[in-house]
Write a protein that holds these residues in place. Structure first.
Motif, mmCIF file in Angstrom:
data_model
loop_
_atom_site.group_PDB
_atom_site.id
_atom_site.type_symbol
_atom_site.label_atom_id
_atom_site.label_comp_id
_atom_site.label_asym_id
_atom_site.label_seq_id
_atom_site.Cartn_x
_atom_site.Cartn_y
_atom_site.Cartn_z
ATOM 1 N N GLN A 39 36.998 -64.368 44.453
ATOM 2 C CA GLN A 39 37.910 -63.227 44.469
ATOM 3 C C GLN A 39 37.810 -62.509 45.802
ATOM 4 N N PRO A 40 38.954 -62.233 46.428
ATOM 5 C CA PRO A 40 38.946 -61.498 47.696
ATOM 6 C C PRO A 40 38.445 -60.065 47.512
ATOM 7 N N ASP A 41 38.219 -59.391 48.612
ATOM 8 C CA ASP A 41 37.806 -57.990 48.583
ATOM 9 C C ASP A 41 38.878 -57.152 47.888
ATOM 10 N N ASP A 42 38.450 -56.112 47.189
ATOM 11 C CA ASP A 42 39.387 -55.233 46.491
ATOM 12 C C ASP A 42 40.435 -54.656 47.441
ATOM 13 N N ALA A 43 40.026 -54.269 48.646
ATOM 14 C CA ALA A 43 40.965 -53.684 49.611
ATOM 15 C C ALA A 43 42.040 -54.688 50.008
ATOM 16 N N ASP A 44 41.656 -55.960 50.154
ATOM 17 C CA ASP A 44 42.634 -56.992 50.489
ATOM 18 C C ASP A 44 43.594 -57.233 49.327
ATOM 19 N N ILE A 45 43.078 -57.212 48.113
ATOM 20 C CA ILE A 45 43.939 -57.362 46.936
ATOM 21 C C ILE A 45 44.911 -56.195 46.846
ATOM 22 N N ASP A 46 44.422 -54.976 47.051
ATOM 23 C CA ASP A 46 45.296 -53.806 47.010
ATOM 24 C C ASP A 46 46.402 -53.905 48.062
ATOM 25 N N SER A 47 46.066 -54.382 49.249
ATOM 26 C CA SER A 47 47.077 -54.554 50.304
ATOM 27 C C SER A 47 48.135 -55.562 49.866
ATOM 28 N N ALA A 48 47.704 -56.655 49.267
ATOM 29 C CA ALA A 48 48.647 -57.664 48.780
ATOM 30 C C ALA A 48 49.521 -57.104 47.657
ATOM 31 N N LEU A 49 48.932 -56.326 46.771
ATOM 32 C CA LEU A 49 49.694 -55.708 45.681
ATOM 33 C C LEU A 49 50.763 -54.764 46.223
ATOM 34 N N LEU A 50 50.417 -53.996 47.227
ATOM 35 C CA LEU A 50 51.390 -53.071 47.814
ATOM 36 C C LEU A 50 52.519 -53.829 48.501
ATOM 37 N N ARG A 51 52.216 -54.966 49.102
ATOM 38 C CA ARG A 51 53.263 -55.815 49.686
ATOM 39 C C ARG A 51 54.168 -56.376 48.594
ATOM 40 N N LEU A 52 53.567 -56.787 47.479
ATOM 41 C CA LEU A 52 54.354 -57.301 46.358
ATOM 42 C C LEU A 52 55.268 -56.229 45.790
ATOM 43 N N LYS A 53 54.768 -55.021 45.707
ATOM 44 C CA LYS A 53 55.523 -53.916 45.096
ATOM 45 C C LYS A 53 56.859 -53.674 45.800
ATOM 46 N N ILE A 54 56.924 -53.908 47.086
ATOM 47 C CA ILE A 54 58.160 -53.615 47.820
ATOM 48 C C ILE A 54 59.131 -54.794 47.848
ATOM 49 N N ARG A 55 58.723 -55.930 47.288
ATOM 50 C CA ARG A 55 59.615 -57.087 47.242
ATOM 51 C C ARG A 55 60.742 -56.850 46.246
ATOM 52 N N SER A 56 61.900 -57.412 46.541
ATOM 53 C CA SER A 56 63.051 -57.226 45.649
ATOM 54 C C SER A 56 62.940 -58.045 44.368
ATOM 55 N N ASP A 57 62.035 -59.034 44.356
ATOM 56 C CA ASP A 57 61.897 -59.876 43.167
ATOM 57 C C ASP A 57 60.669 -59.520 42.330
ATOM 58 N N VAL A 58 60.133 -58.313 42.552
ATOM 59 C CA VAL A 58 58.970 -57.829 41.800
ATOM 60 C C VAL A 58 59.245 -56.400 41.344
ATOM 61 N N GLU A 59 58.844 -56.104 40.124
ATOM 62 C CA GLU A 59 58.942 -54.740 39.593
ATOM 63 C C GLU A 59 57.537 -54.297 39.196
ATOM 64 N N ALA A 60 57.169 -53.093 39.609
ATOM 65 C CA ALA A 60 55.830 -52.569 39.343
ATOM 66 C C ALA A 60 55.925 -51.330 38.461
ATOM 67 N N PHE A 61 54.890 -51.136 37.642
ATOM 68 C CA PHE A 61 54.831 -50.006 36.709
ATOM 69 C C PHE A 61 53.472 -49.342 36.856
ATOM 70 N N GLY A 62 53.452 -48.077 37.218
ATOM 71 C CA GLY A 62 52.195 -47.346 37.375
ATOM 72 C C GLY A 62 51.597 -47.526 38.759
ATOM 73 N N ASP A 63 50.410 -46.985 38.925
ATOM 74 C CA ASP A 63 49.663 -47.092 40.182
ATOM 75 C C ASP A 63 49.021 -48.471 40.230
ATOM 76 N N ILE A 64 49.624 -49.392 40.964
ATOM 77 C CA ILE A 64 49.168 -50.784 40.942
ATOM 78 C C ILE A 64 47.776 -50.985 41.527
ATOM 79 N N THR A 65 47.259 -50.006 42.238
ATOM 80 C CA THR A 65 45.883 -50.135 42.726
ATOM 81 C C THR A 65 44.876 -49.765 41.638
ATOM 82 N N ASN A 66 45.363 -49.262 40.518
ATOM 83 C CA ASN A 66 44.544 -49.014 39.337
ATOM 84 C C ASN A 66 44.834 -50.174 38.380
ATOM 85 N N TRP A 67 44.190 -51.295 38.630
ATOM 86 C CA TRP A 67 44.531 -52.587 38.044
ATOM 87 C C TRP A 67 44.641 -52.596 36.532
#
Length: 79
Positions: A39-67
């Protein structure tokens, strides 16, 4: 020694686990990286999650850094 994944590789691994149903972010991460040693570092995962959140083919619910208390899903591209 484990190979360090790039943010883009982490993003792709998490995205590959998504489907149209809402899934807990913790579940997505657990399935994208099933071995805790890989598993990558939590900070790297959070960065990837934030990149995913702004994609047009992804929908996020809640604070995605609070897994455990947030969800994401794959949607049809709006482009």
């Amino acid at each position: 020694m484990a190979i360090k994944l790039t943010i883009e590789e982490i993003e792709a691994a998490i995205f590959s686990q998504m489907h149209p149903d809402r899934l807990k972010v913790a579940w997505l991460i657990g399935h994208a990286f099933p071995k805790i040693a890989e598993q990558p570092d939590d900070a790297d995962i959070d960065s990837a999650l934030l990149r995913l959140k702004i994609r047009s083919d992804v929908e996020a619910f809640g604070d995605i850094t609070n897994w455990r208390y947030s969800e994401m899903r794959r949607v049809e591209s709006k482009i």
